[in-house]
Design a protein around this motif. Structure first.
Motif, PDB file in Angstrom:
ATOM      1  N   LYS A  63       0.850  -1.056   0.052  1.00 27.29           N
ATOM      2  CA  LYS A  63      -0.068   0.113   0.014  1.00 27.29           C
ATOM      3  C   LYS A  63       0.902   1.249   0.050  1.00 27.29           C
ATOM      4  N   VAL A  64       0.370   2.438  -0.739  1.00 31.51           N
ATOM      5  CA  VAL A  64       1.204   3.697  -0.503  1.00 31.51           C
ATOM      6  C   VAL A  64       0.422   4.675   0.326  1.00 31.51           C
ATOM      7  N   TYR A  65       1.436   5.232   1.156  1.00 30.96           N
ATOM      8  CA  TYR A  65       1.092   6.127   2.004  1.00 30.96           C
ATOM      9  C   TYR A  65       1.701   7.223   1.754  1.00 30.96           C
ATOM     10  N   THR A  66       0.984   8.418   2.363  1.00 29.67           N
ATOM     11  CA  THR A  66       1.657   9.777   2.357  1.00 29.67           C
ATOM     12  C   THR A  66       2.391  10.481   3.548  1.00 29.67           C
ATOM     13  N   LEU A  67       3.529  10.812   3.671  1.00 34.53           N
ATOM     14  CA  LEU A  67       4.261  11.187   4.958  1.00 34.53           C
ATOM     15  C   LEU A  67       4.579  12.756   4.719  1.00 34.53           C
ATOM     16  N   THR A  68       4.276  13.755   5.487  1.00 33.26           N
ATOM     17  CA  THR A  68       4.126  15.085   5.355  1.00 33.26           C
ATOM     18  C   THR A  68       5.629  15.739   5.979  1.00 33.26           C
ATOM     19  N   LEU A  69       6.417  16.224   5.356  1.00 37.76           N
ATOM     20  CA  LEU A  69       7.689  16.748   6.108  1.00 37.76           C
ATOM     21  C   LEU A  69       7.469  18.316   5.657  1.00 37.76           C
ATOM     22  N   GLU A  70       7.886  18.883   6.851  1.00 40.33           N
ATOM     23  CA  GLU A  70       7.749  20.471   7.063  1.00 40.33           C
ATOM     24  C   GLU A  70       8.905  21.033   7.733  1.00 40.33           C
ATOM     25  N   ASN A  71       9.444  21.910   7.003  1.00 42.44           N
ATOM     26  CA  ASN A  71      10.779  22.777   7.370  1.00 42.44           C
ATOM     27  C   ASN A  71      10.320  24.210   8.143  1.00 42.44           C
ATOM     28  N   ASP A  72      10.676  24.071   9.567  1.00 39.10           N
ATOM     29  CA  ASP A  72      10.253  25.114  10.557  1.00 39.10           C
ATOM     30  C   ASP A  72      11.387  26.132  10.580  1.00 39.10           C
ATOM     31  N   LEU A  73      12.374  25.797   9.818  1.00 35.35           N
ATOM     32  CA  LEU A  73      13.582  26.779   9.951  1.00 35.35           C
ATOM     33  C   LEU A  73      13.631  27.739   9.075  1.00 35.35           C
ATOM     34  N   ASN A  74      14.347  29.011   9.231  1.00 36.22           N
ATOM     35  CA  ASN A  74      14.129  29.967   8.205  1.00 36.22           C
ATOM     36  C   ASN A  74      15.465  29.841   7.362  1.00 36.22           C
ATOM     37  N   SER A  75      15.683  28.603   6.903  1.00 36.02           N
ATOM     38  CA  SER A  75      16.990  28.418   6.008  1.00 36.02           C
ATOM     39  C   SER A  75      16.683  27.233   5.309  1.00 36.02           C
TER      40      SER A  75
END
Length: 523
Positions: free
Chosen positions: A36-48
């Motif tokens: 099965k295919v799933y989605t992982l969310t990656l979020e950059n909280d840095l200002n770089s």
């Protein structure tokens, strides 16, 4: 006491300046041999900008669509991952996300179900027009914990025409051993030529196989409805690839989505061509696969009640650069060599080769001897690149010849060709690229030679003897002065040539008679 809240606030602020992953864990129940295919969310909280690497601790269980992602400041992106169940049992794995911090996402796969050779569906109902031929692909998945032996594939039932032909025909299939978790793919033709209509025909496709010496069967029932002037209503779907613009060496993942972006349980078939258009291979996509350079991949998505969708891609290699900390390194001087992409960002999984020695790292700090050094950089999905670095000795003065006085030529010999400049005080005089500097100082004072790290002051004294004017000085005299001098010289010469002779008369006496005049000439 007042400092404690400030410290707590700073700790919370620091903790928020990191990459966020959602969800933080997976626990999935999947049938043996399924994925099965799933989605992982990656979020950059840095200002770089962050270069994020994604690693699976067990790629037999968890397969990321890509092994690296670049996140701009405060950017959020989705990563598709495929979770696979090899056989019955419980499996543990981790998806490791490496940015400024390392985040581990636990993955638990629980695989339960009956051991069997399971068909894609137990019954297939088709409505087709007469006098047509359709091709379809069906499959059986081995959900046993061990391999099975496929012995025979039979078509039985009441769909025999008056001519004795069976409209349901097996086009291709592979007999023999089928490993656990793998699919037996069968291509069939449904031929309604010469069939009566409107009418319903029934049949059964049976696979005969052996598991641990025991004969067993698995079947699919077919119901074929033949109707005239059939109007089919199909919904649209999308074939989504990840990454969207893949490079050679990357893994390609694909899913089918409907208009509401929900996953469709269809099938994706891949046909591989060379760049001349010749077909190389064809297979059904069960899990992400690695792309190769010099090939064209055409993916076709099929699902019941949906229009067929196709998409073709040609993996394109990206370009890398070799970045050095010094442009002109000297012998035994420390230099940092780094592999970066076209935007200047480091490539985590790149490798360097310096003078034949391989470094399993995208960044190397070395010291080089005098001479020419060959550097080669490579990374998955990128075109390899080579670059030469020439390490030269420092510029030095070998010899100075000539008088250190004004009006005399001075020659300065360097140990190698280099760019140089000659200054008098704060004023630049000459420049060039060579190993020999020759000039004629006309003023008393300090002359300075600059060449890379070399700075040499030369003191020039005033000459004590009369000196003829140099050509450079004569060249600075206006031309009308020379014309006037020449004119004066010509006039004087002509005047001297035209001077007339003067006549003089002298009276000379004599004993024989009176005085007689005598004529003489003088100038």
């Amino acid at each position: 006491m007042r400092i404690l809240p400030i410290i707590l606030f700073l700790m919370l602020a620091v903790n928020t300046l990191a990459i966020q992953v959602n969800p933080t864990s997976f626990t999935e129940q999947i049938q043996p041999g399924e994925s099965k295919v799933y989605t992982l969310t990656l979020e950059n909280d840095l200002n770089s900008t962050l270069n994020v690497s994604i690693i699976s601790s067990n790629e037999d269980i968890v397969i990321p669509a890509t092994d690296r992602i670049t996140l701009t400041p405060f950017e959020s992106r989705n990563l598709m991952i495929t979770i696979v169940s090899p056989a019955m049992g419980t499996y543990q794995s981790e998806l490791i996300v490496i940015g400024d911090d390392t985040i581990r996402v636990p993955v638990t796969v629980i695989s339960t179900g009956e051991e069997m050779l399971e068909p894609t569906f137990s019954k297939l109902i088709l409505t087709v027009e007469p006098d047509t031929t359709q091709s379809r692909t069906i499959s059986f998945r081995n959900k046993y914990s061990d391999r099975v032996e496929i012995k025979d594939i039979e078509v039985l039932g009441s769909i025999i025409t008056k001519e004795g032909m069976k409209p349901l025909r097996i086009k291709s299939a592979e007999l023999g051993w089928l490993d656990s978790g793998k699919d037996l793919t069968i291509e069939i033709d449904i031929d309604t030529v010469r069939l009566d209509y409107p009418k319903t025909y029934n049949c059964k496709l049976t696979v005969v196989y052996y598991y641990k010496g025991e004969r067993r069967e698995s079947s699919i029932d077919f119901q074929i409805n033949v109707q005239k002037s059939l109007t089919s209503i199909s919904k649209s779907m999308r074939l989504v690839l990840s990454p969207e613009e893949p490079s050679p060496g990357e893994k390609l993942s694909a899913i089918l989505l409907d208009e509401s972006n929900s996953t469709i349980a269809g099938k994706i078939f891949v046909t591989v061509y060379d760049l001349s258009g010749n077909e190389i291979s064809k297979f059904q996509m069960i899990e992400p696969f690695v792309l190769e350079s010099g090939k064209r991949y055409c993916l076709k998505g099929e699902a019941e009640y949906y229009e067929t969708v196709e998409k073709c891609i040609v993996p394109k290699s990206k370009y890398i650069r070799i970045k050095t900390s010094l442009e002109n390194p000297k012998p035994n001087e420390t230099i940092v060599i780094q592999v970066v992409d076209s935007s200047g960002d480091p490539i985590p999984n790149a490798k360097l080769t310096i003078d034949g020695k391989e470094y399993d790292s995208p960044q190397v700090t070395v010291m080089m001897d005098e001479g020419t050094h060959l550097i080669t950089a490579s990374a998955p999905g990128y075109e390899p690149i080579s670059r030469s670095i020439i390490v030269l000795p420092p510029v030095e003065i070998v010899n100075i010849t000539g008088k250190l006085t004004t009006g005399s030529f001075l020659s300065v010999l360097l140990n190698r060709d280099a760019y140089w400049e000659v200054w008098f005080g704060d004023n630049p005089l000459f420049n060039g690229t060579s190993s020999n500097i020759t000039f004629k100082p006309m003023k008393e004072g300090t002359y300075t030679i600059y060449s890379e790290d070399l700075i040499k002051d030369i003191e020039i004294k005033k000459s004590g003897f009369f000196q003829l004017p140099s050509f450079e000085m004569l060249r600075r005299i206006p031309s009308w002065v020379f014309i006037a001098i020449i004119a004066v010289v010509v006039i004087v010469f002509l005047a001297k040539g035209r001077r007339k002779k003067a006549k003089h008369i002298t009276l000379v006496g004599s004993r024989r008679g009176p005085a007689k005049p005598i004529e003489t000439e003088s100038e």
